[in-house]
Design a protein around this motif. Structure first.
Motif, short mmCIF file in Angstrom:
data_model
loop_
_atom_site.label_atom_id
_atom_site.label_comp_id
_atom_site.label_asym_id
_atom_site.label_seq_id
_atom_site.Cartn_x
_atom_site.Cartn_y
_atom_site.Cartn_z
N SER A 15 -10.70 -2.26 2.45
CA SER A 15 -10.10 -0.78 2.31
C SER A 15 -8.97 -1.32 1.19
CB SER A 15 -9.55 -0.40 3.69
OG SER A 15 -8.63 -1.11 4.16
N VAL A 16 -8.40 -0.10 0.58
CA VAL A 16 -7.40 -0.25 -0.33
C VAL A 16 -6.39 1.06 0.23
CG1 VAL A 16 -8.63 -1.28 -2.19
CG2 VAL A 16 -8.59 1.24 -2.11
N SER A 17 -5.17 0.59 -0.17
CA SER A 17 -4.12 1.59 0.05
C SER A 17 -3.09 1.32 -0.94
CB SER A 17 -3.56 1.72 1.32
OG SER A 17 -3.15 0.37 1.70
N HIS A 18 -2.28 2.33 -1.42
CA HIS A 18 -0.91 2.29 -2.27
C HIS A 18 0.14 2.39 -1.47
CE1 HIS A 18 1.54 4.60 -5.74
NE2 HIS A 18 1.40 3.25 -5.68
N LEU A 19 0.87 1.46 -1.71
CA LEU A 19 2.12 1.15 -0.82
C LEU A 19 3.40 1.27 -1.40
CD1 LEU A 19 3.44 0.14 2.07
CD2 LEU A 19 3.15 -2.19 1.05
N ARG A 20 4.28 2.20 -1.35
CA ARG A 20 5.65 2.16 -1.73
C ARG A 20 6.46 1.57 -0.71
NH1 ARG A 20 2.70 6.75 -2.53
NH2 ARG A 20 2.49 7.44 -4.68
N VAL A 21 7.04 0.38 -0.84
CA VAL A 21 7.93 -0.64 0.06
C VAL A 21 9.19 0.12 0.37
CG1 VAL A 21 8.51 -2.79 0.62
CG2 VAL A 21 6.72 -2.39 -0.90
N TYR A 22 9.32 0.37 1.67
CA TYR A 22 10.70 0.76 2.17
C TYR A 22 11.81 0.06 1.28
CZ TYR A 22 7.93 2.39 6.03
OH TYR A 22 7.40 3.34 7.03
N ASP A 23 12.95 1.01 1.03
CA ASP A 23 14.05 0.52 0.37
C ASP A 23 15.17 0.54 1.57
OD1 ASP A 23 14.43 3.02 0.39
OD2 ASP A 23 14.68 3.34 -1.80
N TRP A 24 14.95 0.90 2.71
CA TRP A 24 15.92 1.11 3.75
C TRP A 24 16.52 -0.20 3.76
CZ3 TRP A 24 11.58 2.95 7.19
CH2 TRP A 24 11.25 4.09 6.95
N LEU A 95 -0.64 -2.33 -4.52
CA LEU A 95 -2.16 -1.99 -4.25
C LEU A 95 -2.38 -3.12 -3.06
CD1 LEU A 95 -4.54 -0.25 -4.55
CD2 LEU A 95 -5.63 -1.88 -6.03
N VAL A 96 -2.69 -2.39 -1.82
CA VAL A 96 -2.91 -3.37 -0.83
C VAL A 96 -4.34 -3.43 -0.46
CG1 VAL A 96 -2.55 -4.06 1.81
CG2 VAL A 96 -0.73 -3.04 0.43
N ILE A 97 -5.09 -4.66 -0.39
CA ILE A 97 -6.47 -4.79 0.09
C ILE A 97 -6.54 -5.44 1.13
CG2 ILE A 97 -8.76 -5.59 -0.98
CD1 ILE A 97 -6.06 -5.50 -3.52
N MET A 98 -7.40 -4.82 2.14
CA MET A 98 -7.41 -5.38 3.37
C MET A 98 -9.08 -5.73 3.70
SD MET A 98 -4.54 -5.74 5.20
CE MET A 98 -5.33 -6.24 6.46
N SER A 99 -9.39 -6.74 4.25
CA SER A 99 -10.73 -7.04 4.77
C SER A 99 -10.75 -6.29 6.02
CB SER A 99 -10.84 -8.67 4.90
OG SER A 99 -10.10 -9.19 5.98
N ASN A 100 -12.09 -6.24 6.38
CA ASN A 100 -12.34 -5.62 7.72
C ASN A 100 -11.83 -4.25 8.16
OD1 ASN A 100 -13.62 -7.94 8.56
ND2 ASN A 100 -11.67 -8.70 9.17
N ALA A 101 -12.26 -3.36 6.83
CA ALA A 101 -11.65 -1.83 6.98
C ALA A 101 -11.88 -1.19 8.44
CB ALA A 101 -12.49 -1.13 5.87
N GLY A 102 -10.90 -0.77 9.04
CA GLY A 102 -11.02 -0.20 10.36
C GLY A 102 -10.26 -1.14 11.42
N LEU A 103 -10.20 -2.49 11.36
CA LEU A 103 -9.61 -3.35 12.16
C LEU A 103 -7.94 -3.16 12.09
CD1 LEU A 103 -12.49 -4.16 12.56
CD2 LEU A 103 -11.58 -6.32 12.89
N PRO A 104 -7.31 -3.19 10.91
CA PRO A 104 -5.87 -3.04 10.79
C PRO A 104 -5.44 -2.10 11.24
CG PRO A 104 -6.95 -4.23 8.80
CD PRO A 104 -7.86 -3.74 9.55
N GLU A 105 -6.33 -0.78 11.13
CA GLU A 105 -6.04 0.62 11.48
C GLU A 105 -5.94 0.74 13.18
OE1 GLU A 105 -7.36 0.69 7.28
OE2 GLU A 105 -7.97 -0.12 9.21
N ALA A 106 -6.63 -0.16 13.70
CA ALA A 106 -6.78 -0.03 15.12
C ALA A 106 -6.23 -1.03 15.88
CB ALA A 106 -8.36 -0.21 15.35
N GLY A 107 -4.89 -1.58 15.27
CA GLY A 107 -4.10 -2.56 16.11
C GLY A 107 -4.09 -3.93 15.66
N ASP A 108 -5.06 -4.46 14.62
CA ASP A 108 -5.09 -5.78 14.20
C ASP A 108 -3.68 -6.36 13.79
OD1 ASP A 108 -6.19 -8.28 13.25
OD2 ASP A 108 -5.99 -7.31 11.15
N ALA A 109 -2.72 -5.65 13.38
CA ALA A 109 -1.40 -6.19 12.93
C ALA A 109 -0.52 -6.25 14.19
CB ALA A 109 -0.80 -5.14 11.91
N ILE A 110 0.11 -7.29 14.42
CA ILE A 110 1.27 -7.56 15.42
C ILE A 110 2.58 -7.86 14.68
CG2 ILE A 110 2.07 -9.19 17.32
CD1 ILE A 110 -0.48 -7.50 18.01
N MET A 111 3.50 -6.88 15.07
CA MET A 111 4.90 -7.12 14.69
C MET A 111 5.65 -8.24 15.22
SD MET A 111 5.41 -2.92 13.93
CE MET A 111 3.86 -2.15 14.87
#
Length: 254
Positions: A15-24, A95-111
């Motif tokens: 999957s791909v997404s366009h990311l504007r990184v936070y400046d906070w 431009l962010v490219i992620m493998s396994n489209a659908g997994l990152p959106e379903a909680g694959d990322a741990i903060m």
């Protein structure tokens, strides 16, 4: 020209997404910096292609702590288990490219929340969640945006707090024990989601690999039936507000 309904996954099940990184800004060590929410992925690779601006990505992993500079045109990627934190020096867009489209959106990322939050599944998920859009938010999008931004910033700051403590431990003790504790917590946090992930992976990445395997088998035999089934697919950008972990996102359904 109207977009075509996606008839097959994006190439390779990515999957791909366009990311504007936070400046906070957030206070961190030597000064005040802007940037994203530190996190790791448990099953998916991630890649960055810098479109605009400059900054850095700070990483923690089996090799310890590092900082990698980012400029327009930089391509950088990393595997599951690498904690990454984007730093925005100015107008950083990726431009962010992620493998396994659908997994990152379903909680694959741990903060990287503080250890006491990572130790409790309910507390972690409450801290990770952003508020749902309010009924009637379309009539007052600025108010809804402010609420989402505040929640995303608070989540980012909590993860930066945990990242700082983890980085200090890694620098003092080496990556072994501190990173293993994080990995153990991550595995516990995602365990109940893995059956759903596997179903998604089978339908996308595994299916794409099987398709290529069959194409290579056919081509080795001097035939190419898959070419007569070729399709074109297109999808528009998803509408609406989207606050990701590291910035404001434009996404496309893969």
């Amino acid at each position: 020209m109207a977009s075509l309904p996606p008839a097959h996954p994006f190439p390779g099940g990515t999957s791909v997404s366009h990311l504007r990184v936070y400046d906070w800004p957030t206070t961190d060590g030597a000064g005040v910096v802007g940037g994203g929410t530190p996190h790791l992925h448990t099953a998916s690779d991630e890649g960055y292609v810098v479109l605009r601006g400059s900054g850095a990505v700070q990483t923690l992993g089996p090799d310890g702590y590092a900082e990698h500079r980012l400029w327009e045109g930089t391509a950088l990627w990393f595997q599951p288990g690498v904690v990454h934190r984007l730093i925005n020096d100015g107008d950083l867009e990726i431009l962010v490219i992620m493998s396994n489209a659908g997994l990152p959106e379903a909680g694959d990322a741990i903060m990287t929340f503080p250890a006491e939050v990572l130790a409790d599944v309910g507390r972690y998920r409450a801290a990770a969640a952003l508020p749902a859009a309010r009924p009637g938010a379309a009539d007052d999008p600025a108010t809804d945006d402010a609420a989402l931004a505040a929640a995303a910033r608070a989540r980012r700051d909590l993860a930066v707090e945990g990242f700082g403590a983890l980085r200090d431990r890694v620098l003092a003790e080496g990556p072994g024990a501190p990173m293993q504790e994080l990995y153990d917590a991550a595995a516990r946090l995602v365990r109940d989601r893995v059956p759903g992930w596997r179903a998604t992976w089978e339908a996308t990445v595994a299916a794409a690999a099987r398709t290529t395997d069959q194409a290579l088998t056919d081509l080795a035999a001097g035939v190419a039936p898959h070419l007569s089934r070729a399709q074109v697919a297109s999808t528009p950008a998803d509408p609406g507000l989207r606050y990701g972990m590291c910035g404001r996102l434009t996404t496309w359904h893969p």
